[in-house]
Write an enzyme that holds these catalytic residues in place. Structure first.
Site, PDB file in Angstrom:
ATOM      1  N   ARG A  37       0.828  -1.206   0.000  1.00 23.24           N
ATOM      2  CA  ARG A  37       0.000   0.000   0.000  1.00 23.24           C
ATOM      3  C   ARG A  37       0.866   1.263   0.000  1.00 23.24           C
ATOM      4  O   ARG A  37       0.556   2.247  -0.687  1.00 23.24           O
ATOM      5  CB  ARG A  37      -0.914  -0.007   1.228  1.00 23.24           C
ATOM      6  CG  ARG A  37      -1.867   1.189   1.282  1.00 23.24           C
ATOM      7  CD  ARG A  37      -2.696   1.191   2.538  1.00 23.24           C
ATOM      8  NE  ARG A  37      -3.602   2.336   2.549  1.00 23.24           N
ATOM      9  CZ  ARG A  37      -3.926   3.016   3.644  1.00 23.24           C
ATOM     10  NH1 ARG A  37      -3.438   2.676   4.818  1.00 23.24           N
ATOM     11  NH2 ARG A  37      -4.747   4.040   3.565  1.00 23.24           N
TER      12      ARG A  37
ATOM     13  N   HIS B 265       0.820   4.604  -2.528  1.00 24.12           N
ATOM     14  CA  HIS B 265       0.668   5.985  -2.071  1.00 24.12           C
ATOM     15  C   HIS B 265       1.864   6.838  -2.473  1.00 24.12           C
ATOM     16  O   HIS B 265       1.724   8.054  -2.630  1.00 24.12           O
ATOM     17  CB  HIS B 265       0.467   6.019  -0.556  1.00 24.12           C
ATOM     18  CG  HIS B 265      -0.934   5.714  -0.147  1.00 24.12           C
ATOM     19  ND1 HIS B 265      -1.709   6.577   0.600  1.00 24.12           N
ATOM     20  CD2 HIS B 265      -1.721   4.635  -0.393  1.00 24.12           C
ATOM     21  CE1 HIS B 265      -2.900   6.040   0.797  1.00 24.12           C
ATOM     22  NE2 HIS B 265      -2.932   4.865   0.202  1.00 24.12           N
TER      23      HIS B 265
ATOM     24  N   VAL C 294       1.558  10.032  -6.125  1.00 26.83           N
ATOM     25  CA  VAL C 294       1.823  11.449  -5.880  1.00 26.83           C
ATOM     26  C   VAL C 294       3.213  11.798  -6.417  1.00 26.83           C
ATOM     27  O   VAL C 294       4.218  11.330  -5.888  1.00 26.83           O
ATOM     28  CB  VAL C 294       1.742  11.769  -4.378  1.00 26.83           C
ATOM     29  CG1 VAL C 294       1.956  13.270  -4.148  1.00 26.83           C
ATOM     30  CG2 VAL C 294       0.392  11.332  -3.807  1.00 26.83           C
TER      31      VAL C 294
ATOM     32  N   SER D 188       8.898  10.123  -2.179  1.00 25.45           N
ATOM     33  CA  SER D 188       8.505  11.361  -1.499  1.00 25.45           C
ATOM     34  C   SER D 188       7.614  11.104  -0.285  1.00 25.45           C
ATOM     35  O   SER D 188       7.605  11.907   0.652  1.00 25.45           O
ATOM     36  CB  SER D 188       7.810  12.314  -2.470  1.00 25.45           C
ATOM     37  OG  SER D 188       6.704  11.687  -3.106  1.00 25.45           O
TER      38      SER D 188
ATOM     39  N   ASN E 241      -2.995  10.046   4.396  1.00 23.56           N
ATOM     40  CA  ASN E 241      -1.886   9.109   4.605  1.00 23.56           C
ATOM     41  C   ASN E 241      -1.671   8.719   6.060  1.00 23.56           C
ATOM     42  O   ASN E 241      -0.781   7.911   6.366  1.00 23.56           O
ATOM     43  CB  ASN E 241      -0.581   9.702   4.059  1.00 23.56           C
ATOM     44  CG  ASN E 241      -0.446   9.542   2.558  1.00 23.56           C
ATOM     45  OD1 ASN E 241      -1.037   8.635   1.971  1.00 23.56           O
ATOM     46  ND2 ASN E 241       0.311  10.427   1.937  1.00 23.56           N
TER      47      ASN E 241
ATOM     48  N   PRO F   2      -6.446   8.944  -4.788  1.00 20.77           N
ATOM     49  CA  PRO F   2      -7.870   8.614  -4.848  1.00 20.77           C
ATOM     50  C   PRO F   2      -8.398   8.379  -3.432  1.00 20.77           C
ATOM     51  O   PRO F   2      -7.700   7.822  -2.582  1.00 20.77           O
ATOM     52  CB  PRO F   2      -7.906   7.306  -5.659  1.00 20.77           C
ATOM     53  CG  PRO F   2      -6.564   7.197  -6.305  1.00 20.77           C
ATOM     54  CD  PRO F   2      -5.601   7.907  -5.420  1.00 20.77           C
TER      55      PRO F   2
ATOM     56  N   HIS G 222      -6.120  -4.769  -3.163  1.00 21.68           N
ATOM     57  CA  HIS G 222      -6.998  -4.776  -1.991  1.00 21.68           C
ATOM     58  C   HIS G 222      -7.467  -6.186  -1.637  1.00 21.68           C
ATOM     59  O   HIS G 222      -8.344  -6.343  -0.791  1.00 21.68           O
ATOM     60  CB  HIS G 222      -8.201  -3.855  -2.221  1.00 21.68           C
ATOM     61  CG  HIS G 222      -7.921  -2.424  -1.897  1.00 21.68           C
ATOM     62  ND1 HIS G 222      -8.833  -1.413  -2.092  1.00 21.68           N
ATOM     63  CD2 HIS G 222      -6.814  -1.824  -1.382  1.00 21.68           C
ATOM     64  CE1 HIS G 222      -8.305  -0.263  -1.724  1.00 21.68           C
ATOM     65  NE2 HIS G 222      -7.081  -0.488  -1.286  1.00 21.68           N
TER      66      HIS G 222
ATOM     67  N   THR H 151      -9.159 -13.563   3.349  1.00 23.07           N
ATOM     68  CA  THR H 151      -7.755 -13.984   3.359  1.00 23.07           C
ATOM     69  C   THR H 151      -6.870 -12.740   3.338  1.00 23.07           C
ATOM     70  O   THR H 151      -6.204 -12.458   2.336  1.00 23.07           O
ATOM     71  CB  THR H 151      -7.440 -14.888   2.152  1.00 23.07           C
ATOM     72  OG1 THR H 151      -7.790 -14.181   0.935  1.00 23.07           O
ATOM     73  CG2 THR H 151      -8.229 -16.180   2.214  1.00 23.07           C
TER      74      THR H 151
END
Length: 341
Positions: A82, A86, A90, A96, A114, A184, A214, A263
């Site tokens: 994840r 992120h 950006v 960054s 974040n 998003p 996800h 799972t």
């Protein structure tokens, strides 16, 4: 003369990045629908980038994920995957998101969107960086470390693997305003998601494949509480009732989380099956079925065929990992991933 030329290139690059930051801030402040495409470019990246300058670096990085998993820190893999998303969404894949805030600047990491990023994922990057700085100081960028860790996170969860293109440089810029403007949200609809991914040079089918990340991890109740309150018709009623047991409408604890599927620490295609059952947690996930044609068909294909999903996820990750990268004389190789040199 070469040094002076490099300085000029660097100044121009930083000027462009500052302009992008200003545009993003303006978009956020005025509510404008500005789309600034970030090119996908892998021409300067290669899988063998460190073969001579830091041989064995990928193996050293992979040990970090596996050591954490063996220690029972199952959250490391999904949270690190994840973190990579992120970062790349950006400004591009430039590390960054790893930069800490200072008194004069609030960085991406501390943007509201974040704050739910797991500290364990940041720790994984810092551990890998420490090892590599002892092994080949000043050579491997934080952005490349995170890219390799993302792939290793997938593998650690029995997911697909891919050759990680490397050669990224680290950004000297990190602003919370950029994260708020570009990432998003969990309430985004399909039109918004398609536009957001298109601004990174990614297609609607890339969106469907990458959303499959996800299949691992969890979401805070606050991310889908509004769906529960309004009895979202796109959510299975029985599923809503089961969620209320963990996320009652009166919930005050912002830390309560629910796994995306059954799972949470295995990378599989169960995510797409939950979409078809109307049992996705987030609007931004369930909305994939609101699309017609190729998007809906892709969801069905992945729900039926895990091997196909793995293949197309891996290809999309290589493409996504090349978004907006800094290379050559651009950016820097940070000695400490949390701050610019």
């Amino acid at each position: 003369m070469m040094k002076e030329a490099k300085k000029q290139v660097l100044k121009r690059t930083e000027g462009v990045m500052e302009l992008m930051a200003a545009l993003a801030f303006l978009q956020m402040a005025l509510g404008l629908c500005l789309v600034v495409p970030i090119p996908v470019s892998s021409s300067s990246l290669s899988t063998d980038f460190y073969d001579k300058s830091c041989p064995g670096m990928e193996e050293k990085i992979s040990h970090v994920i596996w050591d954490k998993m063996r220690a029972g820190q199952n959250i490391t893999a999904p949270s690190t995957l994840r973190l990579f998303f992120h970062d790349c969404f950006v400004q591009g894949c430039d590390g960054s998101v790893l930069i800490s805030s200072t008194e004069s600047n609030k960085s991406e990491r501390d943007a509201d969107i974040n704050l739910s990023l797991a500290g364990d994922s940041f720790d994984a990057v810092l551990r890998a960086k420490k090892i590599l700085e002892e092994m080949c100081p000043g050579v491997v960028s934080c952005a490349d470390i995170l890219a390799v860790l993302a792939r290793d996170s997938s593998v650690a969860m029995n997911g697909p693997t891919w050759g990680v293109l490397k050669g990224r440089r680290d950004s000297r810029i990190s602003h919370a305003a950029l994260a708020r403007a570009e990432l998003p949200t969990s309430s985004a609809n399909l039109t918004q998601l398609i536009a957001g991914f298109a601004s990174k040079g990614l297609t609607p089918l890339d969106l469907v494949a990458l959303s499959g990340a996800h299949t691992a991890g969890s979401a805070h109740c606050t991310e889908f509480m509004e769906r529960l309150r309004r009895k979202d018709p796109t959510m299975d009623p029985g599923f809503r009732e089961s969620l209320l047991a963990s996320c009652p409408l009166s919930l005050k604890d912002m830390e309560v989380v629910v796994t995306f599927d059954g799972t949470p620490f295995v990378f599989d295609n169960l995510y797409y099956k939950t979409l078809k059952q109307r049992k996705a947690l987030l609007t931004s996930d369930q909305t994939l079925l609101s699309g017609g044609g190729s998007i809906r068909k892709a969801v069905s294909r992945y729900a039926r065929n895990q091997t196909l999903f793995f293949q197309e996820f891996a290809a999309a990750m290589q493409k996504f990992g090349s978004v907006g990268v800094l290379t050559g004389a651009q950016g820097e190789v940070r000695k400490d991933c949390t701050k610019i040199n």
